[in-house]
Design an enzyme around this catalytic site. Structure first.
Site, PDB file in Angstrom:
ATOM      1  N   GLY A   1       0.805  -1.209   0.000  1.00 40.99           N
ATOM      2  CA  GLY A   1       0.000   0.000   0.000  1.00 40.99           C
ATOM      3  C   GLY A   1       0.838   1.258   0.000  1.00 40.99           C
ATOM      4  O   GLY A   1       0.414   2.308   0.471  1.00 40.99           O
TER       5      GLY A   1
ATOM      6  N   SER B   1       1.931   3.135  -2.641  1.00 40.98           N
ATOM      7  CA  SER B   1       1.378   4.179  -3.505  1.00 40.98           C
ATOM      8  C   SER B   1       0.129   4.786  -2.890  1.00 40.98           C
ATOM      9  O   SER B   1      -0.099   5.991  -2.960  1.00 40.98           O
ATOM     10  CB  SER B   1       1.061   3.607  -4.883  1.00 40.98           C
ATOM     11  OG  SER B   1       2.250   3.174  -5.500  1.00 40.98           O
TER      12      SER B   1
ATOM     13  N   GLY C   1       9.917  -0.891  -8.062  1.00 40.37           N
ATOM     14  CA  GLY C   1      10.671  -2.006  -8.624  1.00 40.37           C
ATOM     15  C   GLY C   1      11.249  -2.947  -7.592  1.00 40.37           C
ATOM     16  O   GLY C   1      11.563  -2.556  -6.482  1.00 40.37           O
ATOM     17  N   HIS C   2      11.390  -4.180  -7.974  1.00 45.66           N
ATOM     18  CA  HIS C   2      12.001  -5.170  -7.103  1.00 45.66           C
ATOM     19  C   HIS C   2      13.405  -5.481  -7.574  1.00 45.66           C
ATOM     20  O   HIS C   2      14.337  -5.502  -6.816  1.00 45.66           O
ATOM     21  CB  HIS C   2      11.176  -6.459  -7.119  1.00 45.66           C
ATOM     22  CG  HIS C   2       9.800  -6.261  -6.587  1.00 45.66           C
ATOM     23  ND1 HIS C   2       9.552  -6.170  -5.240  1.00 45.66           N
ATOM     24  CD2 HIS C   2       8.623  -6.092  -7.204  1.00 45.66           C
ATOM     25  CE1 HIS C   2       8.255  -5.976  -5.049  1.00 45.66           C
ATOM     26  NE2 HIS C   2       7.666  -5.917  -6.230  1.00 45.66           N
TER      27      HIS C   2
ATOM     28  N   ASN D   1       0.717  -1.049   8.137  1.00 47.02           N
ATOM     29  CA  ASN D   1      -0.381  -0.579   7.287  1.00 47.02           C
ATOM     30  C   ASN D   1      -1.495  -1.620   7.177  1.00 47.02           C
ATOM     31  O   ASN D   1      -1.306  -2.772   7.532  1.00 47.02           O
ATOM     32  CB  ASN D   1       0.186  -0.244   5.902  1.00 47.02           C
ATOM     33  CG  ASN D   1      -0.764   0.586   5.067  1.00 47.02           C
ATOM     34  OD1 ASN D   1      -1.663   1.238   5.587  1.00 47.02           O
ATOM     35  ND2 ASN D   1      -0.556   0.563   3.751  1.00 47.02           N
TER      36      ASN D   1
ATOM     37  N   GLY E   1      49.663  -3.680 -28.673  1.00 49.47           N
ATOM     38  CA  GLY E   1      49.115  -4.250 -29.905  1.00 49.47           C
ATOM     39  C   GLY E   1      48.777  -5.711 -29.672  1.00 49.47           C
ATOM     40  O   GLY E   1      49.103  -6.276 -28.612  1.00 49.47           O
TER      41      GLY E   1
ATOM     42  N   LYS F   1      55.327  -6.392 -31.671  1.00 45.28           N
ATOM     43  CA  LYS F   1      55.775  -5.480 -30.605  1.00 45.28           C
ATOM     44  C   LYS F   1      57.208  -5.788 -30.166  1.00 45.28           C
ATOM     45  O   LYS F   1      58.070  -4.904 -30.152  1.00 45.28           O
ATOM     46  CB  LYS F   1      54.869  -5.610 -29.367  1.00 45.28           C
ATOM     47  CG  LYS F   1      53.438  -5.189 -29.553  1.00 45.28           C
ATOM     48  CD  LYS F   1      52.651  -5.346 -28.273  1.00 45.28           C
ATOM     49  CE  LYS F   1      52.568  -6.787 -27.764  1.00 45.28           C
ATOM     50  NZ  LYS F   1      51.877  -7.729 -28.633  1.00 45.28           N
ATOM     51  N   SER F   2      57.460  -7.066 -29.792  1.00 41.79           N
ATOM     52  CA  SER F   2      58.775  -7.427 -29.257  1.00 41.79           C
ATOM     53  C   SER F   2      59.858  -7.226 -30.311  1.00 41.79           C
ATOM     54  O   SER F   2      60.934  -6.699 -30.015  1.00 41.79           O
ATOM     55  CB  SER F   2      58.770  -8.890 -28.786  1.00 41.79           C
ATOM     56  OG  SER F   2      57.870  -9.022 -27.705  1.00 41.79           O
TER      57      SER F   2
ATOM     58  N   SER G   1      48.872  -5.373 -23.385  1.00 43.56           N
ATOM     59  CA  SER G   1      48.174  -4.330 -22.601  1.00 43.56           C
ATOM     60  C   SER G   1      46.862  -3.901 -23.274  1.00 43.56           C
ATOM     61  O   SER G   1      46.762  -2.796 -23.802  1.00 43.56           O
ATOM     62  CB  SER G   1      49.086  -3.129 -22.350  1.00 43.56           C
ATOM     63  OG  SER G   1      49.757  -2.713 -23.505  1.00 43.56           O
TER      64      SER G   1
END
Lengths: 300, 640
Positions: free
Chosen positions: B45, B47, B122-123, B174, B477, B483-484, B551
């Site tokens: 109750g 609302s 909402g729940h 209530n 990359g 890279k290496s 990375s």
């Protein structure tokens, strides 16, 4: 000794806090200014927030060319008094096509206001825009956040809004995004009127009753503010003692018959009358949940 | 008392409005403000109760009443009676549209106070919603259906109210009309709740028997409950102590929002006073610097003030020119808050993407914005049973206790003492979403006792001796992008130029320093954090450090960038499309990953976030490794 702050003092402090957060974190903020009573309160709060500096952002009026004459007069004065720059934007396409509320219905609002606002924000590159919307204005605004995020195309993505806790506002955003900020979200219509009364804020005289030329159309009492008002054959303007509870484009804003010519009388009448504020605006009657739809399209 | 469609209690305006509007306005200008939250589901109750409060406080206009009447007839659940719930509902349709509603705010006022009600529907999202609504509330009304008594959700609501530090709790039992106003049943519910409340640390609450539907004990004491000797709900809301008043008795704290500097003669510090009071002449201390001065004046548009109190937004001027800027806290000189960089905290997770322990998030507390990392939670709390559960992360709506550390010291107070200096939000650095809210409890000892030991030979001295500007050349990359190989070529070139360098290779580091780490998102972040720290030490020693790591996450590369002085972190994007890297597949790893033998492989089942603005970008489809290396060295010039 404890000094309990009044509700207006707390609402004022909250709005000032919000405005300062925006200025500290935004790149280029702007305050939307519509010349109505809520705008008048916003402008007053901005002056308080940054005093003795002038508010560090301009005012933007997205003009439709169909506002009341009295509104244009106050607009210039208010900006000058605050020491702020006033930017007036009118959608050039709407000018070219002669868009008006009599012939074009909701296209009028869409082009002048919704499109006009987007154009202005894009043209000047404003990333945050202050607006004077309040949560009590209608049901769908009750859940609106104070910081409302918009995509690069000004769309409002309901799933992409942020929780707001304590007084912590997250103003971070990607370069192209923008934010609408509503510092007076928690004010009611009565708060606005009381604050105007208490702080002696200047508002457009149309809020006070005076004899004005009117016609009745579709159940609304409209004021014939200038010669552009197309009278139908059977219509003859009648002088009535009227005032307005909200102000927009004059052909879209319904007046109420009233004798309230002072602020206390206006408040008295507001408290004794029994219809809510937005009833005087045609925009809400277009269709159910129309505000919600307009917001998604980018209307404020 | 029941309002029905035949006999609506229409907006009965205050007589004072009609007879003496000035007197009425004077009364209403001195109202205070109470913010509260209502907890309970539609079935309780809630609302109906809010609708009843709006209705009884005359906040409903005739057009709204007309709508209410027609809606009540059309879809009400109360027969010929007005269905108050229809006044505040209207969220159901929006929920169907998928709109996120965290909290709806409603307003009403009586002669004594204005009220802002946070209504959390909402729940499924309940924790997030209620925490949001509770963060600004002075009081919580916890609704119980008298027929059902204390339920799991009653416990949940009470725990969250306590967690957010709401001091005033009303237990509204209530629907008393549906149990014939039975005192024994009411007493039993209150007794059960008292026991539960004590177990979670709620020592004081106000129980009341009500009916939102019938109006019992809402605005007036009900004749149906002669045994109840407390106040009706509205009277309680009108008189309960305000947090804002209590805050004034605490020591001064004001976070600086903005420095007000209209001209050279004026320098003021603008903010909203969180706690305490301030007067011209008061001794204050600015934190974190600890500098002291006295207040010269309190400036507002309405003139200078002789006193300002908690809750007010003001501008303060000092008697001395001391440094003070946004993020600093102005505090009572003899009673300043703490400054620390490691804390124990309770965190409520609010985003769909779970917490990544070790990842760097923005933390906003007051007006301070810093980088912060959260460790894996010590435990999470089940809000239904209050049980502690082990967890590695925090999912949406989870509440956990975890250590948090910031990249620089912040001014804080335990949340229980000061909400403004103890409550924070976490912000994702990439999406900018608010992902969590939290409460700091205390600083951790190691932060208090471990101090930075200053050494005489600094990083500038190291670099000068080596005749070079230290830098970290951060190669990023995909696996197999080169890279290496390229980093190795670059180091060779720099070595020939008599530069002091060191190459940290991803695979090599995992043989030693990082051999305890795997390839989950959390471990990858820790891998990069350690490499970043090592590279920073080497840069402090004056070296040009080359790192070759996939990375994959932008947030971690940015974290390393933030550790170093401007310009010393050089992000080099070895840009090789996935198809090309996979076709090369030098180590045969893509084949394994595609076969499902390798989990969390970047580009296959783990994301790679390419740099948005790399300092240098090389395209290995167009350039050979030697060409790429030459290009990079050219971009690095001059090396001093």
């Amino acid at each position: 000794m404890t000094k309990t702050l009044t509700h207006l003092e707390r609402l004022e402090a909250e709005a000032i806090h919000i405005m300062r957060e925006v200025v500290a974190e935004a790149e280029k903020p702007v305050m939307l200014y519509s010349v109505g009573k809520d705008s008048a309160v916003m402008l007053h709060l901005a002056r308080k927030a940054f005093y003795p500096s002038p508010p560090p952002f301009p005012l933007l009026h997205v003009d439709t060319t169909w506002k009341f004459k009295d509104m244009y007069a106050l607009r210039e004065k208010a900006a000058r008094d605050a020491g702020m720059e006033l930017i007036v934007h009118q959608n050039p396409e709407a000018i070219a096509r002669g868009i008006n509320p009599f012939d074009h219905g909701s296209l009028h609002t869409d082009m002048w206001k919704t499109e006009g606002l987007k154009q202005a924000l894009d043209t000047y590159g404003f990333d945050v825009a202050f607006g004077g919307a309040r949560r009590d204005e209608e049901k769908s605004r009750a859940k609106e956040r104070i910081f409302s995020f918009r995509t690069a195309t000004h769309g409002w993505d309901p799933k992409n809004q942020r929780p707001e806790l304590w007084n912590l506002y997250n103003a971070r955003k990607a370069k192209s995004e923008s934010i609408r900020v509503f510092p007076i979200s928690n004010w009611t219509e009565l708060d606005i009127w009381q604050y105007i009364h208490l702080e002696n804020i200047e508002i457009v005289p149309l809020y006070f009753s005076a004899p004005r030329p009117t016609v009745t159309r579709d159940g609304m009492l409209l004021m014939v503010d200038d010669e552009r008002f197309p009278l139908q054959d059977d219509e003859v303007p009648v002088e009535r003692s009227i005032r307005f509870r909200t102000l927009g484009c004059y052909p879209l804003t319904g007046a109420v018959e009233s004798t309230a010519s002072t602020l206390p009388e206006v408040i008295q009448e507001m408290l004794l009358t029994t219809t809510s504020e937005r009833q005087g605006r045609a925009i809400d009657h277009d269709q159910a949940a129309s505000m919600e739809k307009k917001k998604q399209e980018g209307y404020f | 008392m029941t309002a029905s469609l035949d006999n609506p209690v229409i907006y009965k305006a205050d007589e004072l409005i009609a007879s003496d509007i000035d007197a009425y306005l004077d009364v209403h200008q001195h109202k205070s403000l109470l913010r509260f939250i209502t907890c309970g589901s539609v079935d309780d109750g809630k609302s109906t109760l809010i609708g009843r409060l709006l209705y009884d406080s005359k906040m409903i206009f005739e057009d709204q009443l007309a709508t209410l009447e027609s809606d009540s007839k059309r879809m009400g659940t109360q027969g010929q009676d007005i269905d108050f719930a229809l006044l505040v509902d209207g969220l159901a349709a929006e929920r169907e549209q998928g709109i996120t509603i965290d909290v709806a705010y409603r307003f009403f006022a009586t002669e004594k106070r204005k009220f802002i009600v946070a209504d959390c529907p909402g729940h499924e999202q309940f924790t997030r919603n209620m925490v949001t609504g509770a963060s600004t509330a002075d009081l919580a009304v916890i609704l119980i259906d008298a027929r059902k008594g204390v339920l799991v959700q009653t416990r949940r609501h009470s725990y969250l109210a306590k967690l957010l530090g709401i001091r005033n709790i009303v237990l509204a039992v209530n629907k008393m009309d549906l149990i014939d106003y039975d005192q024994a049943k009411y007493d039993a519910i209150v007794a059960e709740y008292t026991e539960f409340a004590a177990s979670i640390g709620i020592s004081d609450f106000t129980p009341m028997p009500i009916s939102g539907f019938k109006g019992d004990n809402i605005t007036e004491i009900s004749p149906n409950t002669p045994w109840y000797n407390g106040l009706p709900l509205m009277a309680h809301l009108e008189t309960v102590a305000l947090d804002n008043d209590a805050d004034q008795a605490k020591p001064l704290r004001m976070a600086v929002q903005w420095v007000n500097r209209p001209n050279l003669d004026f320098r003021g510090f603008s903010g909203q006073i969180a706690t305490g009071t301030v007067h011209p002449g008061d001794a204050i201390r600015v934190l974190p610097s600890g500098k002291t001065t006295t207040i010269k004046k309190i400036v507002t548009l309405d003139g200078e003030l002789q006193e300002a109190v908690a809750g007010q937004s003001v501008t303060l001027c000092f008697n001395d020119e001391i440094d003070c800027s946004r993020g600093d806290v102005i505090a009572a000189a003899d009673n300043p808050p703490e400054v620390a960089d490691q804390f124990e905290s309770t965190i409520v997770w609010m985003a769909d993407d779970a917490l990544v322990p070790g990842r760097s998030y923005w933390l906003k507390l007051g007006t301070q914005m810093v980088s912060a990392t959260v460790q894996a939670p010590k435990y999470t709390v089940n809000v239904n049973s209050m049980e502690h559960m082990a967890a590695k992360t925090l999912e949406l709506n989870a509440i956990g206790v975890a250590e948090i550390s910031t990249d620089k010291p912040i001014v804080f107070a335990p949340y229980a003492e000061n909400h403004a200096l103890g409550g924070f939000i976490l912000i994702d650095k990439i999406s900018n979403a608010t992902v969590a809210a939290g409460m700091l409890h205390f600083s951790l000892r190691r932060a208090q006792n471990v101090h930075w030991q200053a050494t005489d030979i600094g990083r500038d001295a190291h670099a000068m001796l080596k005749n070079q500007k230290p830098r970290i050349l951060w190669f990023t990359g995909l696996s197999g992008s080169g890279k290496s190989t390229i980093a190795n070529e670059v180091e060779k070139a720099l070595h020939l130029m008599n530069r002091h360098t060191f190459l940290l290779d991803g695979d090599n580091v995992r043989h030693g320093l990082n051999k305890d780490l795997g390839f989950t998102e959390t471990d990858r972040i820790e891998n990069i954090r350690r490499v970043g720290e090592v590279a920073k030490l080497m840069a402090d020693a004056g070296l040009i450090v080359l790192t070759a790591f996939i990375s994959p996450f932008r947030a971690e590369r940015d974290m390393v960038r933030a550790m170093l002085p401007e310009g010393e972190f050089v992000e080099i994007f070895v840009d090789t499309p996935l198809e090309v890297a996979e076709a090369r597949d030098v180590k045969g790893l893509y084949k394994k990953a595609r076969a499902g033998q390798l989990k969390n492989f970047t580009g296959i089942d783990s994301p790679y976030e390419p740099p948005e603005h790399p300092d240098i970008r090389v395209n290995t489809v167009e350039m050979s490794p030697a060409e790429a290396a030459e290009y990079i060295v050219r971009q690095l010039m001059p090396l001093k």
